[in-house]
Design an enzyme around this catalytic site. Structure first.
Site, short mmCIF file in Angstrom:
data_model
loop_
_atom_site.label_atom_id
_atom_site.label_comp_id
_atom_site.label_asym_id
_atom_site.label_seq_id
_atom_site.Cartn_x
_atom_site.Cartn_y
_atom_site.Cartn_z
N ARG A 196 -16.65 35.08 12.42
CA ARG A 196 -15.38 34.34 12.34
C ARG A 196 -14.59 34.45 13.63
NH1 ARG A 196 -14.42 36.75 6.47
NH2 ARG A 196 -15.69 38.29 7.51
N HIS A 215 -18.57 31.00 3.47
CA HIS A 215 -19.94 31.46 3.17
C HIS A 215 -20.88 30.27 3.00
CE1 HIS A 215 -17.84 35.06 1.08
NE2 HIS A 215 -18.44 35.56 2.12
N LYS A 248 -16.24 49.29 -1.96
CA LYS A 248 -15.24 48.25 -2.24
C LYS A 248 -15.06 48.09 -3.75
CE LYS A 248 -16.01 44.88 1.51
NZ LYS A 248 -16.50 43.52 1.76
N SER A 306 -13.06 36.42 1.64
CA SER A 306 -12.92 36.61 0.19
C SER A 306 -11.67 37.42 -0.12
CB SER A 306 -14.14 37.35 -0.36
OG SER A 306 -15.30 36.61 -0.17
P1 ADP Z 1 -15.78 38.71 3.27
O1 ADP Z 1 -15.54 39.28 4.64
O2 ADP Z 1 -15.26 37.33 3.11
O3 ADP Z 1 -15.46 39.65 2.14
P2 ADP Z 1 -18.65 39.10 2.84
O4 ADP Z 1 -18.77 40.56 2.93
O5 ADP Z 1 -19.03 38.51 1.53
O6 ADP Z 1 -17.29 38.47 3.20
O7 ADP Z 1 -19.40 38.42 4.04
C1 ADP Z 1 -20.72 38.04 4.04
C2 ADP Z 1 -21.03 37.28 5.30
O8 ADP Z 1 -20.37 36.03 5.29
C3 ADP Z 1 -20.61 37.96 6.60
O9 ADP Z 1 -21.60 37.69 7.55
C4 ADP Z 1 -19.37 37.25 6.99
O10 ADP Z 1 -19.18 37.26 8.38
C5 ADP Z 1 -19.68 35.85 6.50
N1 ADP Z 1 -18.47 35.11 6.26
C6 ADP Z 1 -17.50 35.42 5.39
N2 ADP Z 1 -16.50 34.51 5.47
C7 ADP Z 1 -16.87 33.62 6.43
C8 ADP Z 1 -16.27 32.47 7.02
N3 ADP Z 1 -15.07 32.06 6.63
N4 ADP Z 1 -16.94 31.81 7.97
C9 ADP Z 1 -18.15 32.25 8.39
N5 ADP Z 1 -18.76 33.33 7.90
C10 ADP Z 1 -18.14 34.01 6.93
#
Ligand code: ADP
Length: 159
Positions: free
Chosen positions: A90, A17, A41, A127
């Site tokens: 990703r 993130h 969630k 996460s």
């Molecule tokens: P997660 O899938 O980790 O629970 P979130 O719902 O918090 O994540 O994701 C928020 C944003 O951050 C999304 O656009 C997701 O693609 C991006 N994101 C999460 N992890 C990564 C990563 N390792 N690299 C790039 N973007 C990420």
């Protein structure tokens, strides 16, 4: 002033993130990190705790604002004069969903979505993987900032 939002659950924030937030902050005047309160969630950290940890983590980025939102993302964008949603991609597994949301948001409200390719080092990182590993006592220190690592140890240790 060009404003974008990086939305997500951030439960908790990871280096993946953070990489997207930092890179996005180079291309916009202001970046809003919006912690979305998800009704479906179940979460490890409260929204207030997630915000606190993100604020500590982005303290060196003066144009990043951390906030929360529980409605439609496009309404948040309208309310804050945000024209662009920035999301991390990703792998192809993220693509279908992100494409659908991007098209929906553009059609519904004219808000653009920019999909940013993840740094290869973080393409496996989510996460949920961090939560799962931490739950079983795995070392997640290379995946999350030090303040988050301290908090997650306390959280899973004191369940
Ligand atoms: P997660 O899938 O980790 O629970 P979130 O719902 O918090 O994540 O994701 C928020 C944003 O951050 C999304 O656009 C997701 O693609 C991006 N994101 C999460 N992890 C990564 C990563 N390792 N690299 C790039 N973007 C990420």
């Amino acid at each position: 002033m060009k404003r974008a939002v990086c939305p997500g659950s951030f439960d908790p924030i990871t280096f993946g993130h953070l990489d997207i937030i930092k890179r996005a902050s180079n291309h916009f005047d202001q970046i809003f990190v919006a912690v979305l309160e998800n009704r479906t969630k179940s979460s490890l950290f409260t929204v207030a705790k997630r915000i606190e940890m993100i604020r500590e983590t982005v303290a060196d980025l003066p144009n990043v604002i951390v906030d929360s939102w529980s409605g439609l993302l496009v309404d948040y964008c309208k309310g804050n004069s945000i024209t662009t949603i920035v999301k991390g991609l990703r792998a192809v597994t993220d693509f279908d969903y992100e494409l659908q949301m991007a098209q929906l948001n553009l059609q519904a409200s004219g808000v653009e979505t920019m999909l940013m390719a993840t740094a290869p080092a973080y393409s496996f990182l989510s996460s949920s993987i961090v939560r799962e590993l931490a739950h079983y006592g795995g070392d997640v220190s290379s995946m999350i900032p030090p303040n988050v690592n301290t908090a997650i140890k306390l959280r899973v240790g004191g369940k």
